[in-house]
Scaffold this motif. Structure first.
Motif, mmCIF file in Angstrom:
data_model
loop_
_atom_site.group_PDB
_atom_site.id
_atom_site.type_symbol
_atom_site.label_atom_id
_atom_site.label_comp_id
_atom_site.label_asym_id
_atom_site.label_seq_id
_atom_site.Cartn_x
_atom_site.Cartn_y
_atom_site.Cartn_z
ATOM 1 N N MET A 6 24.347 40.991 39.552
ATOM 2 C CA MET A 6 25.489 41.497 40.313
ATOM 3 C C MET A 6 26.507 40.389 40.493
ATOM 4 N N SER A 7 27.770 40.657 40.153
ATOM 5 C CA SER A 7 28.797 39.622 40.284
ATOM 6 C C SER A 7 29.191 39.454 41.731
ATOM 7 N N SER A 8 29.518 38.240 42.095
ATOM 8 C CA SER A 8 29.899 37.932 43.474
ATOM 9 C C SER A 8 31.396 38.109 43.642
ATOM 10 N N GLU A 9 31.807 38.667 44.778
ATOM 11 C CA GLU A 9 33.230 38.809 45.086
ATOM 12 C C GLU A 9 33.883 37.456 45.269
ATOM 13 N N ARG A 10 33.046 36.445 45.546
ATOM 14 C CA ARG A 10 33.582 35.119 45.801
ATOM 15 C C ARG A 10 33.493 34.222 44.579
ATOM 16 N N SER A 11 33.104 34.775 43.455
ATOM 17 C CA SER A 11 32.899 33.944 42.277
ATOM 18 C C SER A 11 34.169 33.196 41.899
ATOM 19 N N LYS A 12 33.998 31.924 41.583
ATOM 20 C CA LYS A 12 35.138 31.112 41.181
ATOM 21 C C LYS A 12 35.821 31.710 39.946
ATOM 22 N N GLY A 13 35.039 32.387 39.110
ATOM 23 C CA GLY A 13 35.620 32.983 37.922
ATOM 24 C C GLY A 13 36.645 34.057 38.227
ATOM 25 N N ARG A 14 36.602 34.624 39.447
ATOM 26 C CA ARG A 14 37.556 35.662 39.819
ATOM 27 C C ARG A 14 38.901 35.072 40.218
ATOM 28 N N VAL A 15 38.959 33.759 40.459
ATOM 29 C CA VAL A 15 40.219 33.114 40.831
ATOM 30 C C VAL A 15 40.901 32.677 39.549
ATOM 31 N N ARG A 16 41.815 33.499 39.077
ATOM 32 C CA ARG A 16 42.420 33.235 37.776
ATOM 33 C C ARG A 16 43.850 32.711 37.875
ATOM 34 N N THR A 17 44.454 32.823 39.052
ATOM 35 C CA THR A 17 45.826 32.349 39.215
ATOM 36 C C THR A 17 45.929 31.503 40.473
ATOM 37 N N VAL A 18 46.984 30.694 40.529
ATOM 38 C CA VAL A 18 47.211 29.880 41.725
ATOM 39 C C VAL A 18 47.405 30.777 42.938
ATOM 40 N N GLU A 19 48.158 31.838 42.767
ATOM 41 C CA GLU A 19 48.446 32.723 43.893
ATOM 42 C C GLU A 19 47.167 33.316 44.460
ATOM 43 N N GLU A 20 46.256 33.690 43.571
ATOM 44 C CA GLU A 20 44.982 34.240 44.017
ATOM 45 C C GLU A 20 44.172 33.188 44.761
ATOM 46 N N GLY A 21 44.164 31.971 44.229
ATOM 47 C CA GLY A 21 43.442 30.898 44.898
ATOM 48 C C GLY A 21 44.012 30.583 46.261
ATOM 49 N N LEU A 22 45.334 30.549 46.369
ATOM 50 C CA LEU A 22 45.960 30.266 47.658
ATOM 51 C C LEU A 22 45.640 31.348 48.670
ATOM 52 N N GLY A 23 45.586 32.599 48.218
ATOM 53 C CA GLY A 23 45.238 33.681 49.128
ATOM 54 C C GLY A 23 43.829 33.535 49.674
ATOM 55 N N ARG A 24 42.908 33.125 48.832
ATOM 56 C CA ARG A 24 41.522 32.976 49.269
ATOM 57 C C ARG A 24 41.287 31.681 50.055
ATOM 58 N N LEU A 25 42.190 30.727 49.922
ATOM 59 C CA LEU A 25 42.021 29.460 50.619
ATOM 60 C C LEU A 25 42.081 29.631 52.133
ATOM 61 N N SER A 26 42.697 30.704 52.591
ATOM 62 C CA SER A 26 42.772 30.961 54.035
ATOM 63 C C SER A 26 41.740 31.981 54.514
ATOM 64 N N SER A 27 40.748 32.275 53.665
ATOM 65 C CA SER A 27 39.708 33.244 54.036
ATOM 66 C C SER A 27 38.898 32.763 55.237
#
Length: 360
Positions: free
Chosen positions: A1-22
């Motif tokens: 089962m893939s994780s919702e938090r998998s680093k592989g799901r962060v494909r763009t800077v914008e996506e990473g910045l959004g998750r950085l405030s999780s």
């Protein structure tokens, strides 16, 4: 089962910045790791786009990720792209105005600015006016920046010295930088450090002592003349009685740099041969040996601290004090050191024989 938090799901800077405030620590950690990978790998143009996006977010007034962005930039953004140095200064300064003067993130902000100034020296000149910025956090960051720039910061020494009169957090940052920069202009810096030794206490006093000792030792090692410092010995007698052992230790070490000592100073150092701190006792003993004062009692103490029956703490205190001293002024300790070295073992034995090889 893939994780919702998998680093592989962060494909763009914008996506990473959004998750950085999780709110989830794991998500934040994986987002930061993914952003770091984007920042350091790939084509130069892609890396520059990533750095630009991070800097723009850092400068955004409503950002909630100032601290992780500064940590990421200071660790992984090297060398800064020349085309982004102006944006970097603007964004870091915006983040500094949102900080307190003693905020932990101030260290990372200063590191980013220092890196930018190394790549683009023009930015240091552009930062000149910030030594008088109304926000203490900005002034404190400037004090830290110049301390990281070495000889490139020589022109900023007077502004750095002015920050010694600032509020405590800023003054402490200035003193930390002076530890590295004071040898650039000893006639200018040494008297100001002596003022701090005379007039301050606590952390400020400790840093002033460390900076002044480092300056005098460097000048001695380079055979450069030390500036005249009238009243230094009397100024050092006060911190020699401070409640904090590290302050007493620095004061004793500094007295050992002064050559011939007054009877009052010799008596004070002899008293501290019985200090509860083995480090203070060892440095008092070495100071007496270096100064040319009667040294039998001091050599007896060092012999006991270095002997095979002494604890590891005592041996380390004595070795550290001897290693910091100028070997040219320890000739009177040769006989004692040779006797102790024969019975020593392990790292203490190695250190003693190395030290003996340096004695005149």
């Amino acid at each position: 089962m893939s994780s919702e938090r998998s680093k592989g799901r962060v494909r763009t800077v914008e996506e990473g910045l959004g998750r950085l405030s999780s709110r989830d620590a794991g998500t934040r950690e994986e987002a930061q790791s993914a952003l770091e990978e984007l920042l350091v790998s790939g084509e130069p143009a892609a890396r520059e786009r990533t750095a630009r996006a991070l800097l723009e977010e850092l400068g955004r007034p409503g950002t909630a990720v100032t601290e992780p962005l500064l940590f990421l930039l200071q660790r992984s953004w090297w060398p800064p792209q020349p085309g982004l140095t102006g944006l970097a200064v603007q964004s870091v300064l915006a983040s500094l105005t949102r900080m307190d003067a003693d905020a932990p993130a101030l260290e990372n902000a200063a590191s980013v600015l220092a890196g930018v100034c190394r790549v683009d020296p023009f930015q240091l000149a552009a930062l000149d006016g910030l030594f008088q910025h109304p926000r203490a956090s900005v002034r404190g960051a400037m004090a830290r920046v110049v301390g990281r720039l070495g000889t490139a910061a020589a022109s900023e020494l007077r502004q750095l010295l002015a920050l010694l009169e600032d509020e405590e957090a800023v003054a402490l940052s200035a003193l930390e930088s002076l530890a590295a920069l004071a040898p650039l202009a000893p006639d200018l810096t040494a008297p100001r450090l002596l003022e701090q030794v005379r007039d301050s206490d606590g952390a400020r006093l400790y840093l002033a002592l460390v900076s002044l000792r480092g300056l005098l030792e460097e000048l001695n090692g380079e055979a450069r003349p030390a500036p005249a410092l009238p009243g230094l010995e009397s100024a050092l007698l006060r911190p020699l009685t401070a409640p904090e052992a590290p302050i007493r230790q620095e004061a004793a070490a500094l007295l050992g740099l002064r050559g011939p000592l007054s009877p009052e100073a010799i008596a004070a150092l002899r008293e501290h041969l019985r200090d509860e701190s083995p480090h203070v006792a060892a440095r008092s003993a070495v100071a007496l040996v270096r100064s040319g004062a009667p040294a039998a009692e001091a050599l007896f103490l060092l012999k006991g601290q270095l002997g095979p029956a002494a604890s590891r703490e005592l041996q380390e205190a004595a070795v550290a004090a001897l290693e910091e001293a100028d070997p040219a002024r320890l000739g009177r300790a040769r006989g004692m050191l040779e006797a102790v070295a024969r019975d020593a073992a392990g790292l203490t034995r190695e250190a003693l024989f190395e030290l003996l090889g340096q004695l005149p």
